[in-house]
Design an enzyme around this catalytic site. Structure first.
Site, PDB file in Angstrom:
ATOM      1  N   ASP A   1       0.861  -1.180   0.000  1.00 22.76           N
ATOM      2  CA  ASP A   1       0.000   0.000   0.000  1.00 22.76           C
ATOM      3  C   ASP A   1       0.894   1.226   0.000  1.00 22.76           C
ATOM      4  O   ASP A   1       2.035   1.142  -0.452  1.00 22.76           O
ATOM      5  CB  ASP A   1      -0.948  -0.026   1.212  1.00 22.76           C
ATOM      6  CG  ASP A   1      -2.292   0.619   0.908  1.00 22.76           C
ATOM      7  OD1 ASP A   1      -2.302   1.842   0.664  1.00 22.76           O
ATOM      8  OD2 ASP A   1      -3.323  -0.069   0.920  1.00 22.76           O
TER       9      ASP A   1
ATOM     10  N   HIS B   1       2.231   1.948  -3.153  1.00 27.01           N
ATOM     11  CA  HIS B   1       1.313   2.895  -3.782  1.00 27.01           C
ATOM     12  C   HIS B   1       1.857   4.315  -3.767  1.00 27.01           C
ATOM     13  O   HIS B   1       1.109   5.259  -4.049  1.00 27.01           O
ATOM     14  CB  HIS B   1      -0.051   2.856  -3.086  1.00 27.01           C
ATOM     15  CG  HIS B   1      -0.780   1.569  -3.290  1.00 27.01           C
ATOM     16  ND1 HIS B   1      -2.057   1.333  -2.802  1.00 27.01           N
ATOM     17  CD2 HIS B   1      -0.422   0.410  -3.921  1.00 27.01           C
ATOM     18  CE1 HIS B   1      -2.449   0.108  -3.123  1.00 27.01           C
ATOM     19  NE2 HIS B   1      -1.467  -0.468  -3.803  1.00 27.01           N
TER      20      HIS B   1
END
Length: 417
Positions: free
Chosen positions: A239, A262
């Protein structure tokens, strides 16, 4: 004659009894002294092995760690709790202050969390440091959350409303004037490191590792905290490498390498009121094979908010999707009210000297709110090439009039679209 012999025997018997009692007393005293010696610090150092901890990875050391912490925290002079080299099982633990003097926890060994998420009784944390002033966490040791795809499948909230709140590897709640250095966090079941209500806390030479398919495993998440510095660190996860939530103020991120993950993200903002974000500086970082680069994201149909004075400079992108992104219609579940604009006001933002390769054709995208357009956004010296086959790199802007400076590849987007 017999009376004299009897008296002599009785005397010898009494003397032997006294000698035995004295020996027992002496042994008891030695045992007490030895026990006390184990509990006493050596120049303020409390080794968990002296409190019953055992290496080998089969015995839970939580009670030993908490006992060492209690004594260190109560000391009126600076102290240190040491977990030496070796492998240790550690169940859920909270090390809380306030303490009477500065305290350091030095982790040299490999700590392993319970692999079964049910062992945490739905409490979303593994190791928590709480309400401590002048605190240091150091050492070349590892916090192994023992996450895996069985656990991560329970934590994919984007796919299932019944997702479980799995434990975060390390929480810092209301820690002030602190330093975290040299530690490693691997395979957390949820976030690796979470900050809440912290002030003046520095993270240096941190290593974070989890697979790119591990959902919600943000590397470092910051919320309602100020004066946070993250430097010289390597984050690979599933993430955001670093996520800055509501109330993040005066945050400096320098020389951080991110990927996979991310990217480095401000947000998502607008879910809660009265959590302004300002003073964000991301400088001299590298993003490699990430699904986003540097981005600011807010929810559509949000509550009112402010995000200001955010600067991203001297950033290298390698095969990064969405290298430069403002997204005020962030909706990963596709279940948002996109007709209602975000009410988070974004202003005083700069993207400067950002270079490398984009995995998507739109290398620069500034999608601001139609209700409250972005103000004072600057784009300077952008050199991003698209490595795909659809054509050259492009840029898109909506509800913003950016100031353009220096070189622009792709060509800078113009006025409101």
């Amino acid at each position: 004659m017999s009376n004299n012999t009897s008296r002599k025997e009785r005397k010898q018997k009494a003397e032997r009894k006294i000698a035995v009692e004295l020996n027992v007393l002496a042994l008891s005293l030695l045992f007490v002294l030895a026990s006390n010696a184990k509990a006493q610090p050596n120049n303020g150092v409390f080794d968990v092995m002296n409190f019953g901890a055992k290496a080998g990875g089969k015995t839970d050391i939580s009670q030993a760690l908490m006992a060492a912490w209690r004594e260190a925290c109560a000391l009126v002079s600076p102290s240190k709790v040491v977990i030496p080299e070796g492998e240790y099982m550690l169940s859920q633990v909270t090390l809380a202050g306030p303490c009477k003097a500065p305290v350091e926890v030095q982790v040299r060994g490999n700590l392993k969390a319970p692999a079964d998420p049910s062992k945490f009784n739905n409490v979303p944390s593994w190791v928590t440091f709480q309400r401590i002033d002048h605190f240091t966490l150091s050492g070349a040791g590892t916090f192994d959350g023992q996450g895996g795809y069985a656990a991560w499948a329970q934590n994919d909230c984007k796919q299932s409303k019944k997702c479980n709140k799995l434990p975060i590897n390390i929480r810092f709640n209301f820690v002030t004037n602190g330093l975290v250095r040299d530690i490693t966090s691997v395979d957390s079941k949820q976030f690796h490191i979470n900050l809440l209500g912290c002030k003046n806390l520095t993270f240096a030479n941190i290593t974070i590792n989890a697979p790119d398919q591990s959902p919600n495993t943000d590397g470092i998440h910051i919320g309602r905290s100020s004066g946070i510095n993250i430097t010289d660190s390597r984050i690979s996860t599933g993430d955001d490498c670093i996520s800055l939530g509501g109330g993040s103020q005066n945050i400096a991120i320098t020389r951080v390498t991110c990927g996979p993950g991310h990217g480095i993200s401000v947000g998502s903002l607008g879910k809660y009121k009265d959590e302004p974000v300002f003073g964000i500086n991301v400088v001299n970082c590298a993003l490699i094979n990430t699904s986003n680069g540097v981005r600011v994201k807010t929810w559509p149909a949000s509550l009112e908010g402010i995000a200001s004075d955010m600067h991203f400079e001297d950033i290298v992108m390698v095969n990064v999707s969405n290298p430069v992104l403002i997204d005020q219609e962030y909706c990963p579940s596709n279940k948002c009210n996109l007709k209602a604009p975000s009410r988070v006001k974004i202003s005083n933002v700069s993207f400067k000297n950002i270079r490398g390769t984009s995995a998507t054709q739109v290398a620069v995208k500034l999608a601001c709110s139609s209700g409250i357009p972005c103000e004072n956004v600057e784009i300077g010296d952008i050199n991003l090439s698209y490595i795909g086959t659809e054509g050259p790199a492009t840029s898109q802007c909506s509800n913003v009039k950016p100031t353009i400076a220096g070189r622009q590849t792709p060509l800078a987007c113009g006025l409101i679209v």
